[in-house]
Each structure stands twice: as C-alpha cells, then as structure tokens.
Design a protein around this motif. Structure first.
Motif, PDB file in Angstrom:
ATOM      1  N   ALA A 110       1.017  -1.213   0.089  1.00 35.80           N
ATOM      2  CA  ALA A 110       0.177  -0.169   0.106  1.00 35.80           C
ATOM      3  C   ALA A 110       1.042   1.209   0.026  1.00 35.80           C
ATOM      4  O   ALA A 110       2.021   1.321   0.451  1.00 35.80           O
ATOM      5  CB  ALA A 110      -0.937  -0.122   1.129  1.00 35.80           C
ATOM      6  N   ASP A 111       0.584   2.392  -0.609  1.00 32.63           N
ATOM      7  CA  ASP A 111       0.991   3.650  -0.558  1.00 32.63           C
ATOM      8  C   ASP A 111      -0.254   4.467  -0.383  1.00 32.63           C
ATOM      9  O   ASP A 111      -1.001   4.762  -1.112  1.00 32.63           O
ATOM     10  CB  ASP A 111       1.748   3.728  -1.956  1.00 32.63           C
ATOM     11  N   ALA A 112      -0.138   5.245   0.732  1.00 30.93           N
ATOM     12  CA  ALA A 112      -0.968   6.230   1.154  1.00 30.93           C
ATOM     13  C   ALA A 112      -1.228   7.491   0.003  1.00 30.93           C
ATOM     14  O   ALA A 112      -2.098   8.341  -0.038  1.00 30.93           O
ATOM     15  CB  ALA A 112      -0.825   6.637   2.474  1.00 30.93           C
ATOM     16  N   LEU A 113      -0.068   7.828  -0.467  1.00 28.21           N
ATOM     17  CA  LEU A 113      -0.051   8.940  -1.423  1.00 28.21           C
ATOM     18  C   LEU A 113      -0.449   8.575  -2.712  1.00 28.21           C
ATOM     19  O   LEU A 113      -0.555   9.471  -3.643  1.00 28.21           O
ATOM     20  CB  LEU A 113       1.343   9.481  -1.377  1.00 28.21           C
ATOM     21  N   ASP A 114      -0.666   7.500  -2.996  1.00 27.57           N
ATOM     22  CA  ASP A 114      -1.254   6.910  -4.310  1.00 27.57           C
ATOM     23  C   ASP A 114      -2.620   6.255  -4.309  1.00 27.57           C
ATOM     24  O   ASP A 114      -2.937   5.330  -4.107  1.00 27.57           O
ATOM     25  CB  ASP A 114      -0.316   5.592  -4.764  1.00 27.57           C
ATOM     26  N   PRO A 115      -3.776   7.324  -4.388  1.00 29.49           N
ATOM     27  CA  PRO A 115      -4.964   6.896  -4.459  1.00 29.49           C
ATOM     28  C   PRO A 115      -5.499   5.898  -5.419  1.00 29.49           C
ATOM     29  O   PRO A 115      -6.453   5.061  -5.343  1.00 29.49           O
ATOM     30  CB  PRO A 115      -6.046   8.183  -4.536  1.00 29.49           C
ATOM     31  N   GLY A 116      -4.642   5.733  -6.540  1.00 24.79           N
ATOM     32  CA  GLY A 116      -5.033   4.692  -7.666  1.00 24.79           C
ATOM     33  C   GLY A 116      -4.481   3.298  -7.299  1.00 24.79           C
ATOM     34  O   GLY A 116      -4.624   2.375  -8.268  1.00 24.79           O
ATOM     35  N   LEU A 117      -3.828   3.181  -6.352  1.00 24.51           N
ATOM     36  CA  LEU A 117      -3.295   1.787  -5.791  1.00 24.51           C
ATOM     37  C   LEU A 117      -4.247   0.862  -5.089  1.00 24.51           C
ATOM     38  O   LEU A 117      -4.777   1.453  -4.286  1.00 24.51           O
ATOM     39  CB  LEU A 117      -1.980   2.060  -5.134  1.00 24.51           C
ATOM     40  N   VAL A 118      -4.332  -0.281  -5.492  1.00 24.76           N
ATOM     41  CA  VAL A 118      -5.069  -1.233  -4.661  1.00 24.76           C
ATOM     42  C   VAL A 118      -4.249  -2.272  -4.255  1.00 24.76           C
ATOM     43  O   VAL A 118      -3.602  -2.925  -5.452  1.00 24.76           O
ATOM     44  CB  VAL A 118      -6.279  -1.724  -5.680  1.00 24.76           C
ATOM     45  N   THR A 119      -4.062  -2.980  -3.305  1.00 25.89           N
ATOM     46  CA  THR A 119      -3.197  -3.999  -2.935  1.00 25.89           C
ATOM     47  C   THR A 119      -3.807  -5.397  -3.272  1.00 25.89           C
ATOM     48  O   THR A 119      -4.941  -5.395  -3.326  1.00 25.89           O
ATOM     49  CB  THR A 119      -2.781  -4.198  -1.681  1.00 25.89           C
ATOM     50  N   GLY A 120      -3.056  -6.406  -3.755  1.00 25.82           N
ATOM     51  CA  GLY A 120      -3.398  -7.530  -4.041  1.00 25.82           C
ATOM     52  C   GLY A 120      -4.237  -8.291  -2.967  1.00 25.82           C
ATOM     53  O   GLY A 120      -5.083  -9.129  -3.214  1.00 25.82           O
ATOM     54  N   ASP A 121      -3.962  -8.070  -1.753  1.00 23.66           N
ATOM     55  CA  ASP A 121      -4.748  -8.604  -0.857  1.00 23.66           C
ATOM     56  C   ASP A 121      -5.793  -7.928  -0.082  1.00 23.66           C
ATOM     57  O   ASP A 121      -6.533  -8.330   0.880  1.00 23.66           O
ATOM     58  CB  ASP A 121      -3.640  -8.953   0.394  1.00 23.66           C
ATOM     59  N   SER A 122      -6.356  -6.895  -0.937  1.00 26.54           N
ATOM     60  CA  SER A 122      -7.268  -5.915  -0.341  1.00 26.54           C
ATOM     61  C   SER A 122      -8.712  -6.662  -0.912  1.00 26.54           C
ATOM     62  O   SER A 122      -8.669  -7.517  -1.883  1.00 26.54           O
ATOM     63  CB  SER A 122      -7.161  -4.553  -0.752  1.00 26.54           C
ATOM     64  N   PRO A 123      -9.960  -6.426  -0.538  1.00 29.49           N
ATOM     65  CA  PRO A 123     -11.033  -7.090  -1.135  1.00 29.49           C
ATOM     66  C   PRO A 123     -11.260  -6.849  -2.479  1.00 29.49           C
ATOM     67  O   PRO A 123     -11.535  -7.882  -3.136  1.00 29.49           O
ATOM     68  CB  PRO A 123     -12.344  -6.538  -0.261  1.00 29.49           C
ATOM     69  N   LEU A 124     -11.216  -5.507  -3.003  1.00 31.31           N
ATOM     70  CA  LEU A 124     -11.074  -5.467  -4.393  1.00 31.31           C
ATOM     71  C   LEU A 124     -10.123  -6.124  -5.162  1.00 31.31           C
ATOM     72  O   LEU A 124     -10.144  -6.693  -6.375  1.00 31.31           O
ATOM     73  CB  LEU A 124     -11.213  -3.692  -4.869  1.00 31.31           C
ATOM     74  N   GLY A 125      -8.787  -5.985  -4.702  1.00 29.00           N
ATOM     75  CA  GLY A 125      -7.739  -6.389  -5.222  1.00 29.00           C
ATOM     76  C   GLY A 125      -7.738  -8.047  -5.616  1.00 29.00           C
ATOM     77  O   GLY A 125      -7.504  -8.591  -6.476  1.00 29.00           O
ATOM     78  N   LYS A 126      -8.231  -8.829  -4.432  1.00 24.61           N
ATOM     79  CA  LYS A 126      -8.441 -10.266  -4.378  1.00 24.61           C
ATOM     80  C   LYS A 126      -9.208 -10.524  -5.331  1.00 24.61           C
ATOM     81  O   LYS A 126      -9.231 -11.660  -6.134  1.00 24.61           O
ATOM     82  CB  LYS A 126      -8.807 -10.769  -3.147  1.00 24.61           C
ATOM     83  N   ALA A 127     -10.408  -9.547  -5.349  1.00 23.51           N
ATOM     84  CA  ALA A 127     -11.641 -10.110  -6.630  1.00 23.51           C
ATOM     85  C   ALA A 127     -10.965  -9.991  -8.100  1.00 23.51           C
ATOM     86  O   ALA A 127     -11.353 -10.576  -8.733  1.00 23.51           O
ATOM     87  CB  ALA A 127     -12.816  -9.175  -6.251  1.00 23.51           C
ATOM     88  N   LEU A 128     -10.172  -8.862  -8.168  1.00 20.76           N
ATOM     89  CA  LEU A 128      -9.581  -8.674  -9.523  1.00 20.76           C
ATOM     90  C   LEU A 128      -8.611  -9.641  -9.946  1.00 20.76           C
ATOM     91  O   LEU A 128      -8.564  -9.960 -11.441  1.00 20.76           O
ATOM     92  CB  LEU A 128      -9.127  -7.220  -9.670  1.00 20.76           C
ATOM     93  N   LEU A 129      -7.804 -10.189  -9.263  1.00 19.35           N
ATOM     94  CA  LEU A 129      -6.758 -11.114  -9.406  1.00 19.35           C
ATOM     95  C   LEU A 129      -7.240 -11.929 -10.223  1.00 19.35           C
ATOM     96  O   LEU A 129      -8.011 -12.929  -9.957  1.00 19.35           O
ATOM     97  CB  LEU A 129      -5.835 -11.687  -8.290  1.00 19.35           C
ATOM     98  N   GLY A 130      -6.435 -12.419 -11.363  1.00 19.77           N
ATOM     99  CA  GLY A 130      -6.952 -13.443 -12.289  1.00 19.77           C
ATOM    100  C   GLY A 130      -7.929 -13.331 -13.276  1.00 19.77           C
ATOM    101  O   GLY A 130      -8.418 -14.149 -14.246  1.00 19.77           O
ATOM    102  N   ARG A 131      -8.544 -11.978 -13.001  1.00 17.62           N
ATOM    103  CA  ARG A 131      -9.790 -11.716 -14.011  1.00 17.62           C
ATOM    104  C   ARG A 131      -9.296 -11.043 -15.250  1.00 17.62           C
ATOM    105  O   ARG A 131      -8.290 -10.587 -15.506  1.00 17.62           O
ATOM    106  CB  ARG A 131     -10.811 -10.806 -13.296  1.00 17.62           C
ATOM    107  N   GLY A 132     -10.506 -10.935 -16.402  1.00 13.09           N
ATOM    108  CA  GLY A 132      -9.999 -10.318 -17.493  1.00 13.09           C
ATOM    109  C   GLY A 132     -11.116  -9.418 -17.628  1.00 13.09           C
ATOM    110  O   GLY A 132     -12.258  -9.224 -17.263  1.00 13.09           O
ATOM    111  N   ALA A 133     -10.940  -8.626 -18.851  1.00 13.83           N
ATOM    112  CA  ALA A 133     -11.908  -7.687 -19.461  1.00 13.83           C
ATOM    113  C   ALA A 133     -13.459  -8.310 -19.472  1.00 13.83           C
ATOM    114  O   ALA A 133     -13.330  -9.435 -20.113  1.00 13.83           O
ATOM    115  CB  ALA A 133     -11.646  -6.855 -20.843  1.00 13.83           C
ATOM    116  N   GLY A 134     -14.359  -7.586 -19.091  1.00 17.08           N
ATOM    117  CA  GLY A 134     -15.731  -8.183 -19.124  1.00 17.08           C
ATOM    118  C   GLY A 134     -16.086  -9.177 -18.007  1.00 17.08           C
ATOM    119  O   GLY A 134     -17.510  -9.205 -17.855  1.00 17.08           O
ATOM    120  N   ASP A 135     -15.036  -9.484 -17.161  1.00 22.48           N
ATOM    121  CA  ASP A 135     -15.432 -10.236 -15.884  1.00 22.48           C
ATOM    122  C   ASP A 135     -16.143  -9.265 -15.084  1.00 22.48           C
ATOM    123  O   ASP A 135     -15.738  -7.996 -14.940  1.00 22.48           O
ATOM    124  CB  ASP A 135     -14.477 -10.783 -15.393  1.00 22.48           C
TER     125      ASP A 135
END
Length: 154
Positions: A110-135
């Motif tokens: 995480a980087d508090a100064l970068d609002p466009g950053l999502v960690t891979g272990d955050s809820p959204l990050g976990k949901a996105l990992l392994g997905r592709g366009a349209g998912d």
C-alpha cells in the motif's frame, strides 16, 4: 490471489527486503535480551513478565520474517500474469455499480500517497486478480457487498 505464485514488482521487492533486514535486526536485538530458558530463574514476577513480553515479541517478529521470506520466495518463481489477465503490477479499469469508472494499479504494498493503488490482498484486489476484461467481480466493503466490472487490463 490467482491460486498460483504472484510476482512482486521491483519497488515492492526492495521494500520487502528492507523490512526483512529491519525485522531481522530487531529480532536479534530482542533475542539477545532473552535468557537461555535453562538458567537461573530468580527474578521477581516483573522480571518474568518482561521476559515473557520479549519472548512474545520475538515470536511476532519471527512470524513476520517467515511471511516475508515466503512471499519473496514465491515471487521468485512466479511468472508475470498472462496478457489480458489481472495480476500484481497490472493497471485495471473498472466500472462500479454506480456507473463510474476508475483505473487502479494492483500492487504488493500500500501507498497512502497513491489513491489509484489497490493492494492484491485488499477485497477489491483479491476479486480482480486472475480476471479479464468483461468479468464482473463481487467484493466486500465496509458498506456491504459491491460489484465491479473489468473494463480493460493494461
């Protein structure tokens, strides 16, 4: 995550290695203050309580050290995500339920100064990992369950 080893970008690797070195130094410092366990136990209860606190701290440090070592080892054998698949280091445009779109970068740390950053272990990050366009993904927020659709993966 994606079920397999995840890569770590160069900046995150440096940060993890720095944290690992600091934790090892702190652990060595704490360990140097611990008795060998078989020695003279003539201290009062306050001394014994202090000894237990230092032992707990050493255990906590050892746990975090093992966690970082495992993550770095996992990353060393990880391949980058397949083209068009979200992985650590990917830039992802998502459309939320309210119709707004946002581009986020999936990162290790995480980087508090970068609002466009999502960690891979955050809820959204976990949901996105392994997905592709349209998912469409579902994830938990403090306000409850939310969904988002992957628009593109960069």
């Amino acid at each position: 995550m994606t079920g397999g080893p995840e890569p770590v970008d160069a900046d995150a690797r440096k940060e993890l290695e720095k944290e690992l070195a600091e934790l090892r130094a702190e652990r060595d410092s704490v360990a140097a203050t611990l008795r060998d366990g078989g020695g003279d136990q003539t201290g009062d209860r306050a001394d014994q309580a202090d000894e237990l606190m230092r032992a707990d701290e050493a255990d906590r440090l050892n746990g975090r050290i093992r966690e970082i070592e495992g993550r770095l080892e996992e990353a060393s054998v990880a391949a980058p995500p397949a083209a068009g698949t979200v992985g650590v280091g990917s830039s992802v445009t998502v459309r939320f339920e309210d119709g707004t779109e946002s581009t986020v970068r999936i990162a290790e740390l995480a980087d508090a100064l970068d609002p466009g950053l999502v960690t891979g272990d955050s809820p959204l990050g976990k949901a996105l990992l392994g997905r592709g366009a349209g998912d469409t993904v579902t994830y938990e927020t403090p306000e409850g369950r939310a969904t988002a659709t992957v628009v593109s993966v960069g």
